[in-house]
Scaffold this active site. Structure first.
Site, PDB file in Angstrom:
ATOM      1  N   ALA A 224       3.166  -0.916   4.830  1.00 21.46           N
ATOM      2  CA  ALA A 224       2.595  -0.942   6.185  1.00 21.46           C
ATOM      3  C   ALA A 224       2.131  -2.341   6.597  1.00 21.46           C
ATOM      4  CB  ALA A 224       1.449   0.053   6.285  1.00 21.46           C
TER       5      ALA A 224
ATOM      6  N   ARG B 288       5.127  11.239  -2.343  1.00 22.96           N
ATOM      7  CA  ARG B 288       4.745  10.885  -0.975  1.00 22.96           C
ATOM      8  C   ARG B 288       5.936  11.091  -0.049  1.00 22.96           C
ATOM      9  NH1 ARG B 288       4.742   4.691   1.306  1.00 22.96           N
ATOM     10  NH2 ARG B 288       3.937   5.215   3.352  1.00 22.96           N
TER      11      ARG B 288
ATOM     12  N   TYR C  55      11.044   9.028   1.245  1.00 27.30           N
ATOM     13  CA  TYR C  55      10.981   8.053   0.151  1.00 27.30           C
ATOM     14  C   TYR C  55      11.584   8.527  -1.169  1.00 27.30           C
ATOM     15  CZ  TYR C  55       7.853   5.721   3.430  1.00 27.30           C
ATOM     16  OH  TYR C  55       7.331   5.111   4.542  1.00 27.30           O
TER      17      TYR C  55
ATOM     18  N   ASP D 286       2.154 -15.499   6.656  1.00 24.44           N
ATOM     19  CA  ASP D 286       1.856 -16.927   6.449  1.00 24.44           C
ATOM     20  C   ASP D 286       2.088 -17.338   5.000  1.00 24.44           C
ATOM     21  OD1 ASP D 286       1.181 -17.403   9.071  1.00 24.44           O
ATOM     22  OD2 ASP D 286      -0.985 -17.506   8.745  1.00 24.44           O
TER      23      ASP D 286
ATOM     24  N   ARG E 192       7.180   0.311  13.489  1.00 22.89           N
ATOM     25  CA  ARG E 192       7.795  -0.160  12.241  1.00 22.89           C
ATOM     26  C   ARG E 192       8.948  -1.140  12.504  1.00 22.89           C
ATOM     27  NH1 ARG E 192       5.450   3.389   8.433  1.00 22.89           N
ATOM     28  NH2 ARG E 192       5.024   5.401   9.363  1.00 22.89           N
TER      29      ARG E 192
ATOM     30  N   ASN F 215       8.123  -5.586  -0.899  1.00 27.77           N
ATOM     31  CA  ASN F 215       7.980  -4.468   0.034  1.00 27.77           C
ATOM     32  C   ASN F 215       6.499  -4.410   0.394  1.00 27.77           C
ATOM     33  OD1 ASN F 215       7.870  -2.151   1.508  1.00 27.77           O
ATOM     34  ND2 ASN F 215       9.008  -0.877   0.068  1.00 27.77           N
TER      35      ASN F 215
ATOM     36  N   PRO G 283       0.792  -1.227   0.000  1.00 29.21           N
ATOM     37  CA  PRO G 283       0.000   0.000   0.000  1.00 29.21           C
ATOM     38  C   PRO G 283       0.829   1.284   0.000  1.00 29.21           C
ATOM     39  CG  PRO G 283      -0.143  -1.112   2.129  1.00 29.21           C
ATOM     40  CD  PRO G 283       0.501  -2.068   1.170  1.00 29.21           C
ATOM     41  N   ASN G 284       0.344   2.224  -0.778  1.00 26.68           N
ATOM     42  CA  ASN G 284       0.883   3.589  -0.884  1.00 26.68           C
ATOM     43  C   ASN G 284       2.189   3.684  -1.665  1.00 26.68           C
ATOM     44  OD1 ASN G 284      -1.223   4.852   0.688  1.00 26.68           O
ATOM     45  ND2 ASN G 284      -0.357   3.804   2.452  1.00 26.68           N
TER      46      ASN G 284
ATOM     47  N   GLU H 109      12.847  -9.451   1.593  1.00 26.28           N
ATOM     48  CA  GLU H 109      12.068  -8.323   2.131  1.00 26.28           C
ATOM     49  C   GLU H 109      12.851  -7.030   1.923  1.00 26.28           C
ATOM     50  OE1 GLU H 109      11.134  -8.728   6.290  1.00 26.28           O
ATOM     51  OE2 GLU H 109      10.463  -6.634   6.451  1.00 26.28           O
TER      52      GLU H 109
ATOM     53  N   ARG I 298      12.907   4.559  12.644  1.00 27.72           N
ATOM     54  CA  ARG I 298      11.618   5.260  12.646  1.00 27.72           C
ATOM     55  C   ARG I 298      10.775   4.808  13.854  1.00 27.72           C
ATOM     56  NH1 ARG I 298       9.203   4.931   6.769  1.00 27.72           N
ATOM     57  NH2 ARG I 298       7.866   6.575   7.649  1.00 27.72           N
TER      58      ARG I 298
ATOM     59  N   HIS J 104      12.803  -2.600   2.206  1.00 26.64           N
ATOM     60  CA  HIS J 104      12.192  -1.324   2.585  1.00 26.64           C
ATOM     61  C   HIS J 104      13.067  -0.194   2.076  1.00 26.64           C
ATOM     62  CE1 HIS J 104       9.244  -3.360   5.019  1.00 26.64           C
ATOM     63  NE2 HIS J 104      10.233  -4.102   5.480  1.00 26.64           N
ATOM     64  N   ILE J 105      12.410   0.854   1.666  1.00 25.24           N
ATOM     65  CA  ILE J 105      13.124   2.029   1.158  1.00 25.24           C
ATOM     66  C   ILE J 105      13.810   2.750   2.318  1.00 25.24           C
ATOM     67  CG2 ILE J 105      12.767   4.279   0.030  1.00 25.24           C
ATOM     68  CD1 ILE J 105      10.256   2.858  -1.304  1.00 25.24           C
TER      69      ILE J 105
ATOM     70  N   HIS K  40       4.106  -4.695   9.011  1.00 26.84           N
ATOM     71  CA  HIS K  40       4.033  -4.583  10.471  1.00 26.84           C
ATOM     72  C   HIS K  40       2.732  -5.108  11.050  1.00 26.84           C
ATOM     73  CE1 HIS K  40       7.272  -1.994   9.298  1.00 26.84           C
ATOM     74  NE2 HIS K  40       6.457  -1.100   8.768  1.00 26.84           N
TER      75      HIS K  40
HETATM   76  C1  DQA Z   1       8.223   1.057   3.927  1.00 26.35           C
HETATM   77  C2  DQA Z   1       8.295   1.255   5.445  1.00 26.35           C
HETATM   78  C3  DQA Z   1       6.930   1.012   6.070  1.00 26.35           C
HETATM   79  O1  DQA Z   1       7.005   1.183   7.474  1.00 26.35           O
HETATM   80  C4  DQA Z   1       5.913   1.986   5.523  1.00 26.35           C
HETATM   81  O2  DQA Z   1       4.628   1.711   6.045  1.00 26.35           O
HETATM   82  C5  DQA Z   1       5.895   2.034   4.036  1.00 26.35           C
HETATM   83  C6  DQA Z   1       7.146   1.929   3.296  1.00 26.35           C
HETATM   84  C7  DQA Z   1       9.557   1.422   3.241  1.00 26.35           C
HETATM   85  O3  DQA Z   1       9.745   0.992   2.111  1.00 26.35           O
HETATM   86  O4  DQA Z   1      10.394   2.124   3.824  1.00 26.35           O
HETATM   87  O5  DQA Z   1       4.849   2.273   3.428  1.00 26.35           O
HETATM   88  O6  DQA Z   1       7.965  -0.305   3.660  1.00 26.35           O
END
Ligand code: DQA
Length: 139
Positions: free
Chosen positions: A74, A17, A22, A84, A108, A71, A9-10, A95, A104, A97-98, A77
């Protein structure tokens, strides 16, 4: 070599954003650069804001692809369901994350993906995805 990047998401908002966290590049621009640079790799991407759709995609690719770069944003977490699925499927998941999630907010610092991920790369901006890709190529 068949690799997919799955974004939660997002992450469709990358570039517009919270640029201080990011960056200002859109995911599409980044993805096009990576695709050109690694033209010998069959690399695709998928994004959804919906938890169940991410699970469906992981199940769809999780028995035939060589690698998944995930990735879950959210959902990392919060989602026992995605955790699963990562455990259930056969394709290794890296896995990503940016941002450095450990620098943070406390919420997270938990990941339902990490226990079953092949590895974790975080905090390198969009380069985190490229490093994950390279990890599959080194095998
Ligand atoms: C994220 C870190 C997450 O905590 C956050 O909710 C994101 C982006 C990252 O790529 O840094 O949406 O996964």
């Amino acid at each position: 070599m068949k690799i997919i990047i799955i974004n939660g998401p997002n992450l469709n908002l990358l570039g517009k954003r919270e640029n201080d966290i990011y960056g200002d590049e859109s995911f599409n621009d980044f993805f096009n650069r990576i695709r050109e640079k690694y033209s010998n790799v069959d690399i695709s991407c998928y994004q959804s804001n919906v938890e169940g759709e991410l699970i469906d995609k992981l199940q769809e690719v999780g028995y035939s692809y060589d690698g998944i770069i995930l990735n879950a944003a959210a959902y990392t977490h919060t989602s026992i369901g995605i955790g699963d699925t990562v455990k259930a499927i056969e394709t290794p998941v890296v896995e990503v994350h940016i941002s450095n999630t450990f620098s943070r907010e406390e919420f997270r610092h938990t990941s339902f993906i990490s226990p079953n991920a092949k590895g974790i790369i975080l905090g390198f901006g969009l380069q985190s995805y490229e490093l994950a890709l390279q990890s599959f190529l080194k095998e």
